[in-house]
Design an enzyme around this catalytic site. Structure first.
Site, PDB file in Angstrom:
ATOM      1  N   ASP A 125       0.855  -1.190   0.000  1.00 16.55           N
ATOM      2  CA  ASP A 125       0.000   0.000   0.000  1.00 16.55           C
ATOM      3  C   ASP A 125       0.889   1.238   0.000  1.00 16.55           C
ATOM      4  OD1 ASP A 125      -2.349  -1.436   0.100  1.00 16.55           O
ATOM      5  OD2 ASP A 125      -2.735  -1.082   2.233  1.00 16.55           O
ATOM      6  N   ARG A 176      -1.418  -0.530  -8.633  1.00 19.68           N
ATOM      7  CA  ARG A 176      -2.761  -0.065  -8.293  1.00 19.68           C
ATOM      8  C   ARG A 176      -2.752   1.459  -8.406  1.00 19.68           C
ATOM      9  NH1 ARG A 176      -3.833  -0.706  -2.252  1.00 19.68           N
ATOM     10  NH2 ARG A 176      -4.417  -2.856  -2.709  1.00 19.68           N
TER      11      ARG A 176
HETATM   12  C1  LIG Z   1      -8.822  -0.881  -3.413  1.00 18.43           C
HETATM   13  C2  LIG Z   1      -8.331   0.454  -2.940  1.00 18.43           C
HETATM   14  C3  LIG Z   1      -7.071   0.562  -2.406  1.00 18.43           C
HETATM   15  C4  LIG Z   1      -6.587   1.812  -1.985  1.00 18.43           C
HETATM   16  N1  LIG Z   1      -5.278   1.915  -1.555  1.00 18.43           N
HETATM   17  C5  LIG Z   1      -4.801   3.130  -1.242  1.00 18.43           C
HETATM   18  C6  LIG Z   1      -3.415   3.317  -0.931  1.00 18.43           C
HETATM   19  O1  LIG Z   1      -2.624   2.379  -0.908  1.00 18.43           O
HETATM   20  N2  LIG Z   1      -2.994   4.578  -0.621  1.00 18.43           N
HETATM   21  C7  LIG Z   1      -3.848   5.658  -0.634  1.00 18.43           C
HETATM   22  O2  LIG Z   1      -3.394   6.785  -0.385  1.00 18.43           O
HETATM   23  N3  LIG Z   1      -5.166   5.498  -0.909  1.00 18.43           N
HETATM   24  C8  LIG Z   1      -5.653   4.281  -1.221  1.00 18.43           C
HETATM   25  N4  LIG Z   1      -6.978   4.139  -1.534  1.00 18.43           N
HETATM   26  C9  LIG Z   1      -7.921   5.251  -1.253  1.00 18.43           C
HETATM   27  C10 LIG Z   1      -8.056   6.185  -2.408  1.00 18.43           C
HETATM   28  O3  LIG Z   1      -6.854   6.905  -2.570  1.00 18.43           O
HETATM   29  C11 LIG Z   1      -9.203   7.177  -2.182  1.00 18.43           C
HETATM   30  O4  LIG Z   1      -9.012   7.908  -1.045  1.00 18.43           O
HETATM   31  C12 LIG Z   1     -10.564   6.524  -2.081  1.00 18.43           C
HETATM   32  O5  LIG Z   1     -10.684   5.448  -2.946  1.00 18.43           O
HETATM   33  C13 LIG Z   1     -11.647   7.541  -2.457  1.00 18.43           C
HETATM   34  O6  LIG Z   1     -11.406   8.035  -3.737  1.00 18.43           O
HETATM   35  P1  LIG Z   1     -12.338   7.692  -4.981  1.00 18.43           P
HETATM   36  O7  LIG Z   1     -11.472   7.526  -6.163  1.00 18.43           O
HETATM   37  O8  LIG Z   1     -13.211   6.552  -4.671  1.00 18.43           O
HETATM   38  O9  LIG Z   1     -13.138   9.036  -5.229  1.00 18.43           O
HETATM   39  P2  LIG Z   1     -14.141   9.877  -4.244  1.00 18.43           P
HETATM   40  O10 LIG Z   1     -14.425  11.084  -5.051  1.00 18.43           O
HETATM   41  O11 LIG Z   1     -13.583  10.032  -2.871  1.00 18.43           O
HETATM   42  O12 LIG Z   1     -15.376   8.924  -4.183  1.00 18.43           O
HETATM   43  C14 LIG Z   1     -16.273   8.755  -5.267  1.00 18.43           C
HETATM   44  C15 LIG Z   1     -17.635   8.441  -4.676  1.00 18.43           C
HETATM   45  O13 LIG Z   1     -17.590   7.198  -3.988  1.00 18.43           O
HETATM   46  C16 LIG Z   1     -18.338   7.258  -2.795  1.00 18.43           C
HETATM   47  N5  LIG Z   1     -17.449   7.038  -1.657  1.00 18.43           N
HETATM   48  C17 LIG Z   1     -16.108   7.144  -1.616  1.00 18.43           C
HETATM   49  N6  LIG Z   1     -15.633   6.799  -0.408  1.00 18.43           N
HETATM   50  C18 LIG Z   1     -16.694   6.479   0.337  1.00 18.43           C
HETATM   51  C19 LIG Z   1     -16.857   6.021   1.678  1.00 18.43           C
HETATM   52  N7  LIG Z   1     -15.821   5.832   2.489  1.00 18.43           N
HETATM   53  N8  LIG Z   1     -18.109   5.761   2.122  1.00 18.43           N
HETATM   54  C20 LIG Z   1     -19.183   5.918   1.304  1.00 18.43           C
HETATM   55  N9  LIG Z   1     -19.088   6.356   0.019  1.00 18.43           N
HETATM   56  C21 LIG Z   1     -17.874   6.624  -0.447  1.00 18.43           C
HETATM   57  C22 LIG Z   1     -18.978   8.616  -2.756  1.00 18.43           C
HETATM   58  O14 LIG Z   1     -20.265   8.527  -3.368  1.00 18.43           O
HETATM   59  C23 LIG Z   1     -18.080   9.454  -3.619  1.00 18.43           C
HETATM   60  O15 LIG Z   1     -18.740  10.537  -4.195  1.00 18.43           O
HETATM   61  C24 LIG Z   1      -7.454   2.935  -2.033  1.00 18.43           C
HETATM   62  C25 LIG Z   1      -8.733   2.820  -2.566  1.00 18.43           C
HETATM   63  C26 LIG Z   1      -9.178   1.606  -3.037  1.00 18.43           C
HETATM   64  C27 LIG Z   1     -10.536   1.540  -3.665  1.00 18.43           C
END
Ligand SMILES: Cc1cc2nc3c(=O)[nH]c(=O)nc-3n(C[C@H](O)[C@H](O)[C@H](O)COP(=O)(O)OP(=O)(O)OC[C@H]3O[C@@H](n4cnc5c(N)ncnc54)[C@H](O)[C@@H]3O)c2cc1C
Length: 300
Positions: A125, A176
């Site tokens: 990660d 990723r």
């Molecule tokens: C499989 C995976 C691994 C990841 N690994 C890392 C990593 O190693 N390092 C790192 O910095 N980040 C990691 N992340 C987190 C990532 O960076 C984002 O912070 C997170 O995925 C939210 O961004 P988004 O692209 O979904 O967009 P956003 O704009 O945040 O979300 C899009 C939509 O999804 C919904 N949503 C998002 N989050 C939530 C929630 N918690 N509860 C309810 N609804 C929600 C909302 O409707 C939102 O409008 C990971 C995410 C995923 C999916």
């Protein structure tokens, strides 16, 4: 984000931990490895694979890091025993990255070696920016020592990520791509949602066109739609990429992606050290105010 949501997000440190746990339980498989195995098996039934993470980070004692390493080792054993289609995600700060590089390397090497023996995969990660270079260097060290069952994460909000991807494409890395979750300074990170999305699209094209095995980790419709359009238009083999989502987030969209024939992997965290991860997830939840208030009033 609404004013009420922002207020609740700012007040989270004051919300009693049991209330946070009630609201955050949708994001966590449970306290034990048994819970994680059960969740992986349930996800397999709906056509999703998993990546399992033992919750824990920023560990400051060797004993604790060894404990975390043993917990991840037990996860690999469980995958092997139960023949699960899953891999391991680890945060290097849980394995002693803040203590000593060599000590941390020894721990991750043990995990990657065992995973290799079992035909399993380990994802490092990506944590906050003080660890970016060190994490990528450690990944490259594992690769140069012959391990290709290991992958990294790139955060689209960082300005440096384009350059990082160039070097990862040269290594034919397994990557990723996510937006990034930590609070970073505007001098090194895009802050505007549109800018992060633009950069995400650009980096995704670099990875796919560069032939990297690519893991599209997002719940953002704009980015999911873009990825589906681009991979479709370029006729990219569905084995070269997969979508990834977090446990408990956007389950309807997740199911639609699966029924449309795409590969989907779910990030399944478990363990007793649930607080830091849960708070990060709650801050991203647009319904956080409603959930926290309901939990405060009804305990559910
Ligand atoms: C499989 C995976 C691994 C990841 N690994 C890392 C990593 O190693 N390092 C790192 O910095 N980040 C990691 N992340 C987190 C990532 O960076 C984002 O912070 C997170 O995925 C939210 O961004 P988004 O692209 O979904 O967009 P956003 O704009 O945040 O979300 C899009 C939509 O999804 C919904 N949503 C998002 N989050 C939530 C929630 N918690 N509860 C309810 N609804 C929600 C909302 O409707 C939102 O409008 C990971 C995410 C995923 C999916």
């Amino acid at each position: 984000m609404s004013v009420l949501n922002s207020l609740i997000v700012r007040s989270l440190p004051l919300v009693p931990k049991p209330v946070v746990k009630t609201v955050a339980k949708r994001y966590i498989a449970g306290d034990t490895l048994k819970d994680a195995v059960h969740t992986v098996q349930q996800l397999a039934r709906i056509g999703a694979t998993s990546t399992v993470d033992v919750l824990g980070e920023f560990v400051s004692s060797r004993e604790r890091a060894e404990h975390e390493c043993a917990a991840s080792d037990a996860v690999l054993e469980a995958f092997h025993t139960y023949n699960l289609n899953a891999y391991l995600s680890v945060k290097l700060t849980s394995l002693g990255f803040d203590i000593d590089d060599e000590f941390c390397y020894k721990n991750i090497l043990a995990l990657v070696t065992k995973a290799h023996e079992y035909g399993l995969f380990v994802r490092l990660d990506m944590e906050n920016s003080p660890y970016t270079t060190r994490t990528l260097d450690l990944y490259k060290k594992l690769r140069s020592n012959g391990f290709d069952n290991v992958g990294v994460v790139i955060q689209a909000y960082l300005h440096r990520s384009e350059e990082d991807i160039r070097s990862l494409v040269r290594l034919n890395a397994d990557v990723r791509l996510c937006k990034g979750i930590y609070v970073e300074d505007a001098s090194i990170a895009f802050k505007d949602r549109g800018e992060v999305q633009r950069n995400y699209k650009k980096l995704l094209r670099m990875l796919l066109d560069g032939g990297c095995s690519t893991h599209i980790a997002t719940h953002d419709d704009v980015l999911i739609d873009d990825a589906q359009e681009y991979t479709g238009a370029q006729n990219i083999d569905k084995q070269q990429y997969e979508f990834q989502m977090l446990l408990g987030v956007r389950e309807e969209r997740r199911n639609d992606i699966i029924s449309d024939g795409y590969r989907m992997r779910i990030y399944v965290p478990f363990g007793e050290d649930w607080y830091g991860y849960s708070v990060r997830r709650l801050k991203e939840n647009p319904q956080i105010a409603g959930y926290v208030l309901k939990a405060l009033l009804t305990g559910e």
